[in-house]
Design a protein around this motif. Structure first.
Motif, PDB file in Angstrom:
ATOM      1  N   ARG A 693     113.976 -18.525 -28.259  1.00  0.00           N
ATOM      2  CA  ARG A 693     113.848 -18.905 -29.747  1.00  0.00           C
ATOM      3  C   ARG A 693     115.097 -19.886 -30.087  1.00  0.00           C
ATOM      4  O   ARG A 693     114.920 -20.696 -31.043  1.00  0.00           O
ATOM      5  CB  ARG A 693     113.467 -17.806 -30.855  1.00  0.00           C
ATOM      6  N   GLY A 696     114.992 -23.202 -29.443  1.00  0.00           N
ATOM      7  CA  GLY A 696     113.996 -24.027 -30.071  1.00  0.00           C
ATOM      8  C   GLY A 696     112.318 -23.797 -29.755  1.00  0.00           C
ATOM      9  O   GLY A 696     111.574 -24.610 -30.057  1.00  0.00           O
ATOM     10  N   PHE A 697     112.469 -23.072 -28.625  1.00  0.00           N
ATOM     11  CA  PHE A 697     110.912 -22.459 -28.571  1.00  0.00           C
ATOM     12  C   PHE A 697     110.359 -21.931 -29.815  1.00  0.00           C
ATOM     13  O   PHE A 697     110.964 -21.045 -30.717  1.00  0.00           O
ATOM     14  CB  PHE A 697     110.949 -21.517 -27.490  1.00  0.00           C
ATOM     15  N   THR A 698     109.090 -22.428 -30.103  1.00  0.00           N
ATOM     16  CA  THR A 698     108.395 -21.818 -31.421  1.00  0.00           C
ATOM     17  C   THR A 698     107.906 -20.354 -30.774  1.00  0.00           C
ATOM     18  O   THR A 698     107.812 -19.882 -29.804  1.00  0.00           O
ATOM     19  CB  THR A 698     107.155 -22.617 -31.317  1.00  0.00           C
TER      20      THR A 698
END
Ligand SMILES: Nc1ncnc2c1ncn2[C@@H]1O[C@H](COP(=O)(O)OP(=O)(O)O)[C@@H](O)[C@H]1O
Ligand SMILES: [Mg+2]
Lengths: 787, 236
Positions: A693, A696-698
């Motif tokens: 997260r 930048g992972f959703t």
């Protein structure tokens, strides 16, 4: 007390992990419930039947004759091993109730008159008829209820072709008709089939059987060999049209109860072990993770002097509490479902009472087995605690060893790094991956193994009513009639097509195996009653020789081309050797087919018919029923549509309950496994996922990593579940088939699809339940702390 | 220096509420950073450095005030917008590396390059931190310094506009720390990312363009370094 703080920890852990604890407890509960339900229902049914048989002196041997002098009874009583014998008149008649358009049958059974005898009645209402009365009768409870009859009412019937107004004095049950199947029927239908008990004198007069009897029942001395008795009895009754006596195990009502008991015991053997196995795996999985998380605490406890034993005991206590929760829920559910099952039995079987055994032994056994499987799963996990030296335990665990072993796989199937994470994590814990997969597979298997039966019943209906027995109605005569009767019946209103058949009781033997059944002769080219082979191709009746149904061929161990010995039990009672020309489909009872002319020749008789298969004009069915009923030779009339309707009605009553039960059971497993698996995976990988997260992972992508693991497990489980379910189904077919019926094994793609859909839905719901936890991963927290 | 302004913060405030207790982590921060600038943030523990970095990195939300990255107002973005911002523009390096243990060094970097818009290759990023030889090792097989350099490679592989480092040498011995700092200055020059580094070690200031000191949730001192040193010249 030293251990008190650990006890507090048990409670705190239980509260903290309540959802996982509950999921495991429910799987255990399902095991306990099925165990209690299955064993409870089995012993209830068994005990009720035994008590009923004993209280009411249910006979051991049953034999029909055409007409035997009462003097023969003395000889029968002399047979070694016979404790008591009762000569009775048992005859079929027809219902003649105003406003009841469809045909119905009654079975008249004579009463001994002295209040003793065998197969004694359990009088529910009113009184027994006066032995001298020609009108007074007692009727069966189910029949009375279906027609709203009671003492004081009259019952119009046709006895031996004559209309009679009988006077009901009482309503009763008999151990002989717990499962009261009418002639030619597949399911009990109390509206169209009733038992009527009348004084012997009255029946003697009505059926021209003065000083004679048509049926004899025997009670054997304990330890007597029924086969030996039957041999002698058959010899004695043969001159009087005896068609061969049956031991109790072949008595229809008893045999149907046996079939039900057999199914129950199969259920007890299959379901509880599945649940207990899955539960043990869940306990192991969850506890292993808990122990891994508490590794340092364990080391600390050991360092300050707690023994390995007391620490291990702490974890076992945690599991014991879960097991107790499961056992309590399971016992409550099992008891409640057991009451429901008993009510279902009360609807199907006519019992005067139900001995619902709440056998403490079954409960105790269930508790012990469940506790054992939970503790078994726990001990396997706790081993590590025992082994861990405190110094090692207090240091952070060695990092997990991952391997790059999927090079070849990734060249074949390029996947993103998150996919690699999924794969490596699954391989890192092969035991957990495998046991979760098997757990989910078991949920699929339970559904596959239960849902197939509905498709196979539909198949059986299709084959039986639409492809082989395609007549609208069947008229059966009391005794074989000359061929010309066919023309008379063709004149009846509404009859479009009439085809004759001859039915002859016989004993067919091959080597040391033999079966008693009716050989049915049909003319070549019959359209309304046909014989089909396994590939549904029409089989014409052979000019000389027999076609046996699969069930009979299996029972006798014969194949086409073999010779069998046919011992006819009627008429001149010839014994001949005939070739088996083929094997046919057939799911109800045992059957053998011949060409009607050949059968009549074998009997040494002219062209005789036992009954007719008919195609009826629906618009005129009432007129036809009336005419057929009025015809003096008619013994009974079966109407296919009514039989089929009753069959489907009964099925529909059960199908909802059954589907609800099995879907619930499968859901409990699927949810239990998927939820625990996800929670453990999340607990192990929470840190990594939070890191993703940060990168930048959703939320969706991060959830995808966890759900990817879950998807692999759940998808992998499907084919395995199908396979296991198929295997269980196959075993069930073998367990369920008897001489009464045989279940076709039809495993359609829809069964697999439905099972998978249910399990996937359950998995999705459980996955959804942890979606919130994934969305709320604390990114900042993981940055502050070392793993 | 007249490079364009990448970061702007005005009156940035953060209050943590723990029941009745209020902790003022930031009490009005005004801050600007230019493109390519290497900024060192100093200050005692609990002075709000991490809170500040997390807010400008899009990991946390401010209680009041504004923070801008180029023309994105970070303080107005929702969870989704912040995720997208981190994904497209920010590289992070943390004290505890936060590598994915089940992925090799190269794969850890690829994890980011796969979802980035204009990434360099993973091998290129590893070469920048001098770890080409160790690319196929899992984190557990690497030393702390090596792991941190993998984390830096992972942070810069997407060619981020900003590189945020929260005590990157905090868990390392000094010699290893130097290597890591060298790697940081090197990528700062190579990639041109505006770099904010939080540290406890005042000696690090010499390698910075600018040094900011936090105390009690405020910026209490700011100094521009006219002559910045190379990391290797720094004495610890
Ligand atoms: N999640 C939180 N809840 C409450 N207080 C917090 C939280 N995070 C940080 N703080 C407090 O905010 C202040 C600033 O913390 P932080 O930004 O981590 O300081 P630094 O990085 O300078 O050591 C500290 O007093 C800290 O205790
Ligand atoms: Mg900090």
């Amino acid at each position: 007390m030293v251990i008190a703080p650990l006890r507090r920890k048990v409670l705190r852990d239980l509260v903290r992990l309540w959802a996982q604890v509950l999921a495991i407890a429910l799987v255990l509960a399902a095991g306990v419930a099925t165990l209690i339900l299955g064993n409870g229902a089995y012993s209830s049914l068994y005990e009720t039947r035994s008590k009923y048989y004993e209280d009411n002196r249910f006979a051991d041997v049953f034999a029909d004759v055409t007409r035997a002098p009462r003097a023969l009874l003395a000889e029968i009583e002399e047979i070694e091993g016979v404790l008591d014998a009762e000569a009775r008149i048992v005859k079929l008649g027809l219902l003649d109730i105003d406003g009841m358009k469809e045909p119905g049958s009654v079975l008249f059974v004579s009463l001994p008159g002295n209040g003793a005898g065998l197969n004694q009645l359990y009088l529910r209402l009113g009184r027994l008829p006066d032995a001298q009365s020609a009108k007074e009768v007692v009727v069966a409870d189910g029949f009375a209820k279906a027609h709203n009859l009671g003492p004081g009412d009259t019952l119009p019937v046709l006895m031996n072709g004559q209309r009679r107004e009988l006077q009901i004095t009482g309503v009763a049950l008999s151990p002989e008709f717990i499962y009261a199947l009418g002639p030619g029927q597949m399911m009990p239908d109390p509206r169209r089939f009733g038992i009527v008990w009348a004084p012997r004198a009255s029946l003697e007069a009505s059926f021209d059987l003065e000083g004679a009897f048509s049926n004899v029942v025997l009670k054997l001395a304990p330890g007597a060999n029924p086969d030996r008795v039957i041999e002698t009895l058959d010899r004695l009754t043969a001159p009087y049209g005896g068609v061969g006596a049956s031991p109790r195990k072949d008595q229809i009502s008893h045999a149907f109860l046996d079939a039900e008991l057999k199914q129950l015991s199969a259920m007890v053997k299959v379901l509880p072990p599945i649940f207990l196995l899955v539960a043990a795996m869940l306990v192991n999985m969850t506890l292993s993770r808990l122990i891994a998380l508490e590794r340092e605490q364990i080391g600390l406890l050991k360092a300050i002097g707690y023994s390995s034993r007391s620490i291990a005991q702490h974890y076992v206590e945690f599991v014991v509490v879960i097991a107790f929760v499961g056992i309590l829920i399971g016992m409550a559910a099992g008891t409640w479902l057991g009451t429901g099952m008993a009510q279902m039995y009360a609807r199907f079987f006519s019992f005067p009472y139900l001995v619902f055994t709440r056998d403490p032994q079954i409960y105790g056994l269930a508790a012990v087995i469940t506790l054992a499987s939970a503790i078994g799963g726990a001990l396997y996990a706790v081993r590590t605690v025992l082994r861990l030296p405190p110094a090692v335990a207090m240091a952070p665990p060695a990092p997990a060893v991952y391997r790059q072993r999927m090079g070849w796989f990734r060249r074949l199937l390029p996947m993103p790094q998150t996919g690699v994470m999924v794969a490596r994590h699954l391989f890192r814990w092969p035991f957990r991956t495998a046991s979760s997969t098997i757990g989910v597979a078991m949920a699929v298997a339970i559904l596959v193994a239960s849902l197939w039966s509905f498709g196979s019943i539909n198949y059986m209906i299709d084959i039986t009513f639409f492809r082989t027995e395609r007549h609208d109605a069947q008229v059966v005569f009391g005794a074989p009639e000359p061929y010309r009767t066919l023309f008379a019946v063709r004149q009846m209103p509404g009859v479009l097509v009439a085809e004759p058949f001859r039915s002859v009781s016989a004993k067919i033997s091959h080597q040391n195996l033999s079966k008693k059944l009716a050989i049915v002769g049909r003319p070549a080219g019959s359209e309304l009653s046909r014989v089909l082979d396994a590939d549904l191709r029409l089989m014409e009746p052979p000019a000389a020789g027999l076609i046996l149904t699969e069930a009979l061929a299996d029972a006798l161990g014969v194949r086409p081309g073999d010779l069998v010995t046919v011992e006819v039990l009627e008429g001149a009672r010839p014994t001949v050797t005939l070739p088996v020309n083929g094997v046919s489909l057939g799911y109800v009872g045992l059957g053998a087919a011949m060409e009607i002319g050949a059968l009549n020749r074998l009997m040494g008789e002219s062209a005789l018919v036992s009954g007719l298969n008919l195609k009826i004009d629906k618009a005129q069915d009432a007129a036809f029923y009336a005419a057929a009923k009025a015809a003096p030779k008619t013994e009974h009339i079966t109407v296919t549509a009514l039989m089929l309707g009753r069959f489907k009605e009964t099925l529909a009553e059960n199908i909802t309950v059954m589907i609800t039960v099995y879907v619930s059971l499968a859901t409990i497993i699927a949810v239990g496994v998927v939820y625990n698996f996800s929670r453990i995976a999340l607990s192990e990988q929470g840190r990594e996922l939070a890191s993703l997260r940060v990168l930048g992972f959703t939320n969706r992508e991060v959830a995808g990593v966890l759900f990817g693991e879950l998807a692999v497990v759940v998808l992998l489980a499907q084919p395995i579940g199908w396979l296991i379910g198929y295997g269980i189904g196959l075993a069930m077919v073998a367990a369920f088939s008897s001489d009464l019926y045989r279940v076709p094994f039809v495993m359609g793609r829809d069964v697999y699809a439905t099972a998978s859909l249910v399990v996937l839905a359950a998995a999705l719901v459980s996955a959804f339940a942890i979606r919130g936890r994934i969305n709320n991963l604390d990114m900042i927290e993981v940055l502050k702390t070392r793993e | 220096m007249t490079a364009e302004i990448v970061f702007r913060a005005k009156g940035l405030t953060k209050v943590y509420r723990n029941g009745a207790l209020e902790v003022h982590a930031l009490r009005g921060i005004d801050f600007q950073a230019r493109k390519g600038e290497f900024i060192v943030i100093l200050g005692p523990s609990g002075s709000g450095k991490s809170t500040f970095l997390n807010i400008v990195g899009g990991l946390d939300k401010a209680s009041a005030g504004e923070a801008w990255f180029e023309d994105h107002q970070l303080t107005a973005l929702d969870e989704k917008g912040l995720t997208q911002y981190r994904r497209d523009h920010v590289g992070f390096v943390f004290q505890f590396y936060n590598l994915v243990p089940s992925l090799t060094a190269r794969e850890n970097v690829q994890l980011v390059t796969e979802i980035a818009r204009k990434p360099m290759s993973a091998d290129e990023a590893l070469a920048l931190v001098g770890l080409s030889e160790r690319a196929d090792h899992f984190p557990a097989q690497l030393s702390g310094g090596e792991q941190q350099r993998v984390a830096i490679a992972r942070a810069i592989a997407k060619n981020p506009e900003v590189l945020l480092c929260d005590e990157p040498t905090g868990a390392l011995d000094s010699a290893t720390g130097i290597k890591v700092l060298e790697a940081l200055t090197q990528v700062n020059r190579a990639v041109g990312a505006t770099t904010l580094v939080i540290t406890h070690n005042a000696a690090i200031r010499d390698i910075a363009d600018r040094v900011i000191r936090f105390a009690d949730g405020r910026i209490v001192e700011e100094s521009v370094n006219a002559t910045k040193k190379a990391a290797a010249e720094v004495s610890w």
